[in-house]
Write a protein that holds these residues in place. Structure first.
Motif, PDB file in Angstrom:
ATOM      1  N   ASP A 121     -77.301  24.290 -64.978  1.00  0.00           N
ATOM      2  CA  ASP A 121     -76.916  23.026 -65.613  1.00  0.00           C
ATOM      3  C   ASP A 121     -76.701  21.908 -64.598  1.00  0.00           C
ATOM      4  O   ASP A 121     -76.052  20.910 -64.896  1.00  0.00           O
ATOM      5  CB  ASP A 121     -75.646  23.219 -66.441  1.00  0.00           C
ATOM      6  N   LYS A 122     -77.261  22.092 -63.400  1.00  0.00           N
ATOM      7  CA  LYS A 122     -77.139  21.065 -62.357  1.00  0.00           C
ATOM      8  C   LYS A 122     -78.552  20.713 -61.874  1.00  0.00           C
ATOM      9  O   LYS A 122     -79.090  21.353 -60.967  1.00  0.00           O
ATOM     10  CB  LYS A 122     -76.284  21.582 -61.192  1.00  0.00           C
ATOM     11  N   PRO A 123     -79.167  19.712 -62.490  1.00  0.00           N
ATOM     12  CA  PRO A 123     -80.563  19.376 -62.186  1.00  0.00           C
ATOM     13  C   PRO A 123     -80.813  19.034 -60.722  1.00  0.00           C
ATOM     14  O   PRO A 123     -81.939  19.172 -60.227  1.00  0.00           O
ATOM     15  CB  PRO A 123     -80.828  18.159 -63.087  1.00  0.00           C
ATOM     16  N   HIS A 124     -79.781  18.586 -60.010  1.00  0.00           N
ATOM     17  CA  HIS A 124     -79.958  18.176 -58.621  1.00  0.00           C
ATOM     18  C   HIS A 124     -79.938  19.359 -57.657  1.00  0.00           C
ATOM     19  O   HIS A 124     -80.189  19.181 -56.456  1.00  0.00           O
ATOM     20  CB  HIS A 124     -78.865  17.181 -58.217  1.00  0.00           C
ATOM     21  N   LEU A 125     -79.648  20.561 -58.168  1.00  0.00           N
ATOM     22  CA  LEU A 125     -79.594  21.745 -57.311  1.00  0.00           C
ATOM     23  C   LEU A 125     -80.748  22.692 -57.613  1.00  0.00           C
ATOM     24  O   LEU A 125     -81.179  22.823 -58.768  1.00  0.00           O
ATOM     25  CB  LEU A 125     -78.270  22.489 -57.508  1.00  0.00           C
ATOM     26  N   SER A 126     -81.234  23.376 -56.590  1.00  0.00           N
ATOM     27  CA  SER A 126     -82.255  24.394 -56.786  1.00  0.00           C
ATOM     28  C   SER A 126     -81.615  25.642 -57.380  1.00  0.00           C
ATOM     29  O   SER A 126     -80.389  25.796 -57.388  1.00  0.00           O
ATOM     30  CB  SER A 126     -82.914  24.747 -55.449  1.00  0.00           C
ATOM     31  N   LEU A 127     -82.443  26.556 -57.876  1.00  0.00           N
ATOM     32  CA  LEU A 127     -81.915  27.800 -58.416  1.00  0.00           C
ATOM     33  C   LEU A 127     -81.148  28.570 -57.345  1.00  0.00           C
ATOM     34  O   LEU A 127     -80.097  29.162 -57.623  1.00  0.00           O
ATOM     35  CB  LEU A 127     -83.055  28.662 -58.962  1.00  0.00           C
ATOM     36  N   GLU A 128     -81.666  28.544 -56.125  1.00  0.00           N
ATOM     37  CA  GLU A 128     -80.993  29.236 -55.030  1.00  0.00           C
ATOM     38  C   GLU A 128     -79.625  28.632 -54.743  1.00  0.00           C
ATOM     39  O   GLU A 128     -78.649  29.352 -54.486  1.00  0.00           O
ATOM     40  CB  GLU A 128     -81.859  29.198 -53.769  1.00  0.00           C
ATOM     41  N   GLN A 133     -73.653  29.063 -55.169  1.00  0.00           N
ATOM     42  CA  GLN A 133     -72.367  28.591 -55.664  1.00  0.00           C
ATOM     43  C   GLN A 133     -71.679  29.641 -56.522  1.00  0.00           C
ATOM     44  O   GLN A 133     -70.457  29.855 -56.423  1.00  0.00           O
ATOM     45  CB  GLN A 133     -72.543  27.305 -56.475  1.00  0.00           C
ATOM     46  N   GLU A 134     -72.446  30.317 -57.365  1.00  0.00           N
ATOM     47  CA  GLU A 134     -71.876  31.334 -58.234  1.00  0.00           C
ATOM     48  C   GLU A 134     -71.326  32.504 -57.418  1.00  0.00           C
ATOM     49  O   GLU A 134     -70.259  33.052 -57.731  1.00  0.00           O
ATOM     50  CB  GLU A 134     -72.915  31.841 -59.240  1.00  0.00           C
ATOM     51  N   VAL A 135     -72.045  32.895 -56.378  1.00  0.00           N
ATOM     52  CA  VAL A 135     -71.582  33.989 -55.519  1.00  0.00           C
ATOM     53  C   VAL A 135     -70.247  33.628 -54.880  1.00  0.00           C
ATOM     54  O   VAL A 135     -69.321  34.453 -54.808  1.00  0.00           O
ATOM     55  CB  VAL A 135     -72.633  34.313 -54.438  1.00  0.00           C
ATOM     56  N   LEU A 136     -70.115  32.397 -54.433  1.00  0.00           N
ATOM     57  CA  LEU A 136     -68.878  31.952 -53.802  1.00  0.00           C
ATOM     58  C   LEU A 136     -67.739  31.883 -54.817  1.00  0.00           C
ATOM     59  O   LEU A 136     -66.630  32.381 -54.567  1.00  0.00           O
ATOM     60  CB  LEU A 136     -69.084  30.586 -53.151  1.00  0.00           C
ATOM     61  N   GLU A 137     -67.996  31.281 -55.978  1.00  0.00           N
ATOM     62  CA  GLU A 137     -66.947  31.091 -56.976  1.00  0.00           C
ATOM     63  C   GLU A 137     -66.508  32.409 -57.622  1.00  0.00           C
ATOM     64  O   GLU A 137     -65.314  32.656 -57.800  1.00  0.00           O
ATOM     65  CB  GLU A 137     -67.431  30.120 -58.061  1.00  0.00           C
ATOM     66  N   GLU A 138     -67.478  33.241 -57.979  1.00  0.00           N
ATOM     67  CA  GLU A 138     -67.142  34.455 -58.717  1.00  0.00           C
ATOM     68  C   GLU A 138     -66.746  35.615 -57.821  1.00  0.00           C
ATOM     69  O   GLU A 138     -65.888  36.429 -58.201  1.00  0.00           O
ATOM     70  CB  GLU A 138     -68.326  34.878 -59.604  1.00  0.00           C
ATOM     71  N   LYS A 147     -80.515  33.391 -47.392  1.00  0.00           N
ATOM     72  CA  LYS A 147     -80.337  34.838 -47.499  1.00  0.00           C
ATOM     73  C   LYS A 147     -80.690  35.367 -48.889  1.00  0.00           C
ATOM     74  O   LYS A 147     -80.793  36.576 -49.091  1.00  0.00           O
ATOM     75  CB  LYS A 147     -78.893  35.226 -47.165  1.00  0.00           C
ATOM     76  N   LEU A 148     -80.879  34.459 -49.846  1.00  0.00           N
ATOM     77  CA  LEU A 148     -81.203  34.882 -51.204  1.00  0.00           C
ATOM     78  C   LEU A 148     -82.682  35.241 -51.318  1.00  0.00           C
ATOM     79  O   LEU A 148     -83.553  34.484 -50.894  1.00  0.00           O
ATOM     80  CB  LEU A 148     -80.867  33.770 -52.197  1.00  0.00           C
ATOM     81  N   ARG A 149     -82.953  36.392 -51.877  1.00  0.00           N
ATOM     82  CA  ARG A 149     -84.330  36.860 -52.090  1.00  0.00           C
ATOM     83  C   ARG A 149     -84.600  36.897 -53.586  1.00  0.00           C
ATOM     84  O   ARG A 149     -83.877  37.549 -54.339  1.00  0.00           O
ATOM     85  CB  ARG A 149     -84.515  38.248 -51.483  1.00  0.00           C
ATOM     86  N   ARG A 150     -85.607  36.219 -54.011  1.00  0.00           N
ATOM     87  CA  ARG A 150     -85.939  36.190 -55.438  1.00  0.00           C
ATOM     88  C   ARG A 150     -86.572  37.515 -55.853  1.00  0.00           C
ATOM     89  O   ARG A 150     -87.557  37.955 -55.247  1.00  0.00           O
ATOM     90  CB  ARG A 150     -86.881  35.028 -55.730  1.00  0.00           C
ATOM     91  N   ALA A 163     -84.261  31.923 -73.519  1.00  0.00           N
ATOM     92  CA  ALA A 163     -83.919  31.325 -72.232  1.00  0.00           C
ATOM     93  C   ALA A 163     -84.447  32.188 -71.089  1.00  0.00           C
ATOM     94  O   ALA A 163     -84.653  33.393 -71.233  1.00  0.00           O
ATOM     95  CB  ALA A 163     -82.409  31.162 -72.112  1.00  0.00           C
ATOM     96  N   LYS A 164     -84.652  31.559 -69.944  1.00  0.00           N
ATOM     97  CA  LYS A 164     -85.161  32.268 -68.766  1.00  0.00           C
ATOM     98  C   LYS A 164     -84.019  32.537 -67.798  1.00  0.00           C
ATOM     99  O   LYS A 164     -83.207  31.658 -67.510  1.00  0.00           O
ATOM    100  CB  LYS A 164     -86.241  31.449 -68.062  1.00  0.00           C
ATOM    101  N   GLN A 165     -83.973  33.749 -67.293  1.00  0.00           N
ATOM    102  CA  GLN A 165     -83.032  34.082 -66.229  1.00  0.00           C
ATOM    103  C   GLN A 165     -83.816  34.455 -64.972  1.00  0.00           C
ATOM    104  O   GLN A 165     -84.796  35.190 -65.046  1.00  0.00           O
ATOM    105  CB  GLN A 165     -82.111  35.239 -66.608  1.00  0.00           C
ATOM    106  N   THR A 166     -83.386  33.918 -63.852  1.00  0.00           N
ATOM    107  CA  THR A 166     -84.001  34.223 -62.561  1.00  0.00           C
ATOM    108  C   THR A 166     -83.024  35.071 -61.764  1.00  0.00           C
ATOM    109  O   THR A 166     -81.873  34.698 -61.590  1.00  0.00           O
ATOM    110  CB  THR A 166     -84.329  32.938 -61.787  1.00  0.00           C
ATOM    111  N   MET A 167     -83.499  36.232 -61.301  1.00  0.00           N
ATOM    112  CA  MET A 167     -82.647  37.184 -60.597  1.00  0.00           C
ATOM    113  C   MET A 167     -82.930  37.160 -59.105  1.00  0.00           C
ATOM    114  O   MET A 167     -84.088  37.139 -58.674  1.00  0.00           O
ATOM    115  CB  MET A 167     -82.871  38.597 -61.151  1.00  0.00           C
ATOM    116  N   PHE A 168     -81.853  37.166 -58.321  1.00  0.00           N
ATOM    117  CA  PHE A 168     -81.946  37.187 -56.868  1.00  0.00           C
ATOM    118  C   PHE A 168     -81.268  38.427 -56.304  1.00  0.00           C
ATOM    119  O   PHE A 168     -80.419  39.045 -56.960  1.00  0.00           O
ATOM    120  CB  PHE A 168     -81.278  35.936 -56.276  1.00  0.00           C
TER     121      PHE A 168
END
Length: 237
Positions: A121-128, A133-138, A147-150, A163-168
């Motif tokens: 929900d943040k258009p200015h940020l890439s999926l990575e 951010q989620e890794v840090l917050e959660e 370091k993220l590998r798709r 909806a589409k989910q992208t897994m890293f």
């Protein structure tokens, strides 16, 4: 997380996350209709701690799961009963069981084990960047996006949302841990960080008594097929 009460089911007149629609169309000359929900795409992250050789998952209460369990034992849908879904007495909450259909199931009925994840929900940020951010917050790990590998992306809830989910995949160490995680309290998140030892991963994935998302099962299988030889540790398959 274990105390759920004062439940009421009310109409959802507006939402920042879900918007219901009905699409009308013709397929091979036959007129059809389908109800669907427009929602955000998302990212998820399989986190492996190379220091302790364990996976980092999150555990949280999911109201949708809880209400599905509630309605299994109630012939009248919750939206019709409204506030009649009364609070379980405190002494019965401690027992963790509901003794008749007028009582709520224990909060554990709505708790699931999941990959660290978040909506896009943040258009200015890439999926990575969103995943980082989620890794840090959660989960409390601070790592660079490099370091993220798709792993892959896929459609989830194809009958309802599409909806589409992208897994890293992400490897971290204890040195990357800068906090306890737990999500953002101001956003209403209440998340518990869980460690699953590598040796127990596949048993965990296939144990039907452990409520979990399909992402956990798929990602553990992916790790077994692609990464476990690197660590020369059995995943008990």
């Amino acid at each position: 997380m274990e105390q759920i009460n004062n439940i009421q089911v009310v109409p959802c007149t507006s939402s920042n996350y879900l918007k219901p629609f009905r699409v009308l169309y013709s397929q091979n000359g036959t007129k059809k209709s389908w109800d669907f929900m427009r929602t955000h795409d998302s990212v998820s992250v399989l986190i492996f701690n190379t220091t302790s050789h364990c996976f980092i998952l999150v555990k949280q209460f999911r109201p949708a799961v809880y209400m599905c369990e509630w309605e299994k034992n109630h012939p009248t849908p919750a939206e019709e009963k409204g506030s009649e879904a009364a609070t379980v007495p405190e002494e019965e909450e401690e027992k963790g069981v509901a003794e008749n259909h007028d009582h709520l199931p224990p909060a554990s009925a709505g708790v699931t084990y999941e990959l660290c994840a978040g909506i896009v929900d943040k258009p200015h940020l890439s999926l990575e960047e969103i995943a980082r951010q989620e890794v840090l917050e959660e989960c409390g790990y601070d790592v660079p996006v490099t370091k993220l590998r798709r792993i892959t992306s896929y459609r989830s809830g194809v009958g309802v949302t599409g909806a589409k989910q992208t897994m890293f995949y992400l490897e971290v160490s204890d040195e990357n841990c800068v906090g306890e995680g737990g999500g953002e309290p101001q956003e209403g998140e209440l998340i518990e960080v869980i460690k699953v030892p590598l040796q127990e991963a596949m048993n965990f994935a296939y144990d039907e008594n452990i409520p979990k998302t399909m992402g956990v099962i798929f990602s553990f299988i992916w790790f077994h097929n692609n990464m476990s030889p690197k660590y020369k540790i059995s995943t008990n398959v």
